[in-house]
Write an enzyme that holds these catalytic residues in place. Structure first.
Site, PDB file in Angstrom:
ATOM      1  N   LYS A   1      46.556 -25.441 -44.074  1.00  0.00           N
ATOM      2  CA  LYS A   1      47.061 -23.983 -44.615  1.00  0.00           C
ATOM      3  C   LYS A   1      48.619 -24.325 -44.774  1.00  0.00           C
ATOM      4  CE  LYS A   1      47.912 -19.043 -42.012  1.00  0.00           C
ATOM      5  NZ  LYS A   1      47.707 -18.735 -41.048  1.00  0.00           N
TER       6      LYS A   1
ATOM      7  N   SER B   1      45.097 -14.073 -41.150  1.00  0.00           N
ATOM      8  CA  SER B   1      45.745 -15.017 -42.213  1.00  0.00           C
ATOM      9  C   SER B   1      45.278 -16.302 -42.954  1.00  0.00           C
ATOM     10  CB  SER B   1      46.990 -14.595 -42.288  1.00  0.00           C
ATOM     11  OG  SER B   1      47.371 -15.321 -41.032  1.00  0.00           O
TER      12      SER B   1
ATOM     13  N   SER C   1      44.810 -15.510 -36.252  1.00  0.00           N
ATOM     14  CA  SER C   1      44.793 -15.910 -38.303  1.00  0.00           C
ATOM     15  C   SER C   1      43.930 -17.257 -37.665  1.00  0.00           C
ATOM     16  CB  SER C   1      46.266 -16.059 -38.322  1.00  0.00           C
ATOM     17  OG  SER C   1      46.502 -14.779 -39.072  1.00  0.00           O
TER      18      SER C   1
HETATM   19  N1  GLN Z   1      46.481  -9.908 -39.100  1.00  0.00           N
HETATM   20  C1  GLN Z   1      47.602 -10.544 -37.450  1.00  0.00           C
HETATM   21  C2  GLN Z   1      49.169 -10.190 -38.181  1.00  0.00           C
HETATM   22  O1  GLN Z   1      48.402  -9.350 -39.655  1.00  0.00           O
HETATM   23  C3  GLN Z   1      47.845 -11.526 -37.474  1.00  0.00           C
HETATM   24  C4  GLN Z   1      48.333 -11.997 -38.076  1.00  0.00           C
HETATM   25  C5  GLN Z   1      48.850 -14.123 -38.000  1.00  0.00           C
HETATM   26  O2  GLN Z   1      47.876 -14.661 -36.522  1.00  0.00           O
HETATM   27  N2  GLN Z   1      49.331 -14.740 -38.158  1.00  0.00           N
HETATM   28  O3  GLN Z   1      49.731 -10.046 -37.850  1.00  0.00           O
END
Ligand code: GLN
Length: 501
Positions: A80, A155, A179
């Site tokens: 990532k 994400s 994420s």
């Molecule tokens: N979707 C969550 C957010 O927007 C989780 C993000 C993540 O785990 N990096 O914060």
């Protein structure tokens, strides 16, 4: 030999060990697959073919010379883009880091390189890991391989899509609120958020330091265990790194795969089901529970009364930490630098112009929320209250784990939604993480295992949570469930996904 991109990492590793296949051939096959499907999937922000082939060549030479190598040596991996890689672009999905080439490797990347895994490239993501759809990337959407008009989760949608589309057998994600697990659920892949502090955060471009955790994204539970053992373990360069060795994850996955869960108490969390969950998601969840029971597990209903407040607490704690972590992107140190169009070029004005041009809307929204929550006069009402809720959630977990060895829920309330569907509604987007966020607030490990298709023909995920430092339980239960489900399906769920080319 069959198409090598369809092999699991464990199968690839075995073929490499027996020298039925070279790492150069395995790496080339994945680079060819990337070339064939990227136009429709767009999982990668950067493909590092030469670098990957050089690693592959080196591993092949070492193996040919009879050298003892890591069991995963030669198995390609995707990383990532929020994780820094020496000499390789690392943008975290943001314009503000465009053109920045890190001078060092994250600890987990160092371990991956030392073990000889060719790095295929860097995967797409929501900017600075803020989002649940990968639509907040400054570099375009990633598409869900199950339906190209749908989101791959976020994400880390790039890592999940790359693995689901057979572009990589292994990938690294990061999970601050879900994420790794939510993209896993909506793409039919396995994703694991390890115990907080058990995989080094050194070299992760921080979103929220008290919540962030890197972990594996794979097609099988065993593959996640193999990768987790490689990247995990103490790192003196991360002050929150746990000193204890990891539990034996691969052994637990193999034990789970025998299908016997007798003696395991599985806690079904009352607050993580019901309203807001798609009927097909709930139906698959119930079927999976029945399979666990059939494998000998004892099901118990547990209540975590403060979980409904987790989302609200998270969206104060995360922006607060993020606003502070993102302060370093100032146009002086990394990547983008924008000078004001008119007027004097002062440091402050360059910072304002750079941040104005370099950050996307979601990042700006969270910086504003975070600085507001931390400001004098509001700190106690917002940030302070959120921290108290966090403590109550940790207590809920402690109570629940007194009654059960693992807790379970659906990973995400719905299947993958359409691209654009929730882009203008931040709150609807945030709701995707209702089931995953409690684990981050408490630092406990979690896994998402694909557990079938909803009524719309799209994959759903089954979440397993364990107490801190007991990540091995995820693998035992996850592998048992995976085995039972695949016996029903006659193979992996991903075999039911449409062909891309
Ligand atoms: N979707 C969550 C957010 O927007 C989780 C993000 C993540 O785990 N990096 O914060």
């Amino acid at each position: 030999m069959t198409d090598v991109t369809r092999l699991s990492a464990a199968e690839l590793a075995e073929a490499l060990r027996k020298r039925e296949l070279s790492s150069v051939d395995a790496t080339r096959a994945h680079l060819d697959r990337i070339a064939a499907v990227e136009e429709s999937v767009h999982a990668f922000l950067h493909v590092s073919g030469d670098d990957a082939l050089a690693t592959a060549q080196d591993v092949d030479a070492r193996r040919a010379a009879g050298e003892e190598v890591h069991p995963l040596a030669g198995v390609p991996i995707a990383v990532k883009d929020v994780i820094v890689t020496k000499g390789m672009p690392s943008t975290a999905g943001s314009k503000i880091l465009e053109g920045w080439i890190p001078p060092y490797d994250a600890t987990l990347v160092e371990r991956i390189r030392a073990a000889g895994l060719p790095i295929l490239g860097k995967t797409n993501m929501d900017e600075f890991a803020m989002g649940s759809s990968t639509e907040h990337s400054a570099y375009g959407n990633t598409h869900n391989p199950w339906d190209l008009d749908r989101i791959p989760g976020g994400s880390g949608g790039g890592s999940a899509a790359a693995v689901a589309a057979y572009e990589a057998p292994l990938a690294i994600g990061t999970d601050t609120g879900g994420s790794i697990r939510q993209p896993g659920a909506v793409t039919g892949t396995v994703g694991v958020k390890p115990t907080y502090g058990s995989v080094s955060r050194y070299g992760l471009i921080a979103l929220a330091s008290s919540l962030d955790q890197a972990g594996p994204v794979t097609r099988t539970v065993l593959d996640s265990a193999l990768l987790h053992e490689l990247i995990g373990g103490h790192d003196p360069r991360d002050s929150t790194s746990i000193a204890d060795p990891l539990p034996n994850l691969v052994e637990s996955a193999r034990r789970g795969a025998t299908g016997d869960l007798s003696g395991v108490r599985v806690g079904v969390v009352t607050e993580l089901q019901g309203e807001g969950y798609q009927p097909g998601v709930l139906a698959r969840f119930q079927e999976s529970l029945a399979l666990l029971e059939k494998a000998g597990a004892e099901l118990v209903e547990v209540s975590c009364p403060h979980f409904p407040y987790a989302l609200a607490a998270y969206y104060l704690i995360l922006p607060a930490e993020a606003s502070s972590n993102l302060a370093k992107f100032d146009g002086m140190r990394f990547g983008l630098r924008v000078e004001p169009e008119d007027g004097p070029v002062t440091a402050e004005r360059v910072m304002a112009a750079t941040r104005g041009a370099g950050f996307g809307d979601e990042v700006k929204r969270r910086i504003i929320l975070g600085t507001y929550a931390l400001s004098a006069g509001y700190y106690d009402a917002y940030y302070g209250s959120a921290q108290k809720v966090r403590t109550l959630i940790q207590r809920d977990f402690a109570g629940a784990f007194a009654q059960a060895d693992v807790l379970v829920s659906p990973t995400a309330p719905t299947t993958a939604f359409k691209l654009g569907e929730k882009l203008d509604d931040p709150l609807a987007m945030y709701l995707n993480d209702v089931a995953t966020i409690p684990a981050n607030l408490a630092g406990v490990p979690g896994m998402s295992v694909p557990n079938g298709l909803s009524d719309d023909g799209l994959p759903v995920g089954f979440q397993i949570l364990a107490p801190a430092k007991a990540d091995d339980r995820l693998y035992r239960v996850g592998a048992a469930l995976e085995g039972a489900l695949q016996a029903q399906w006659g193979g992996p769920l991903l075999a039911q996904a449409p062909e891309l080319v």
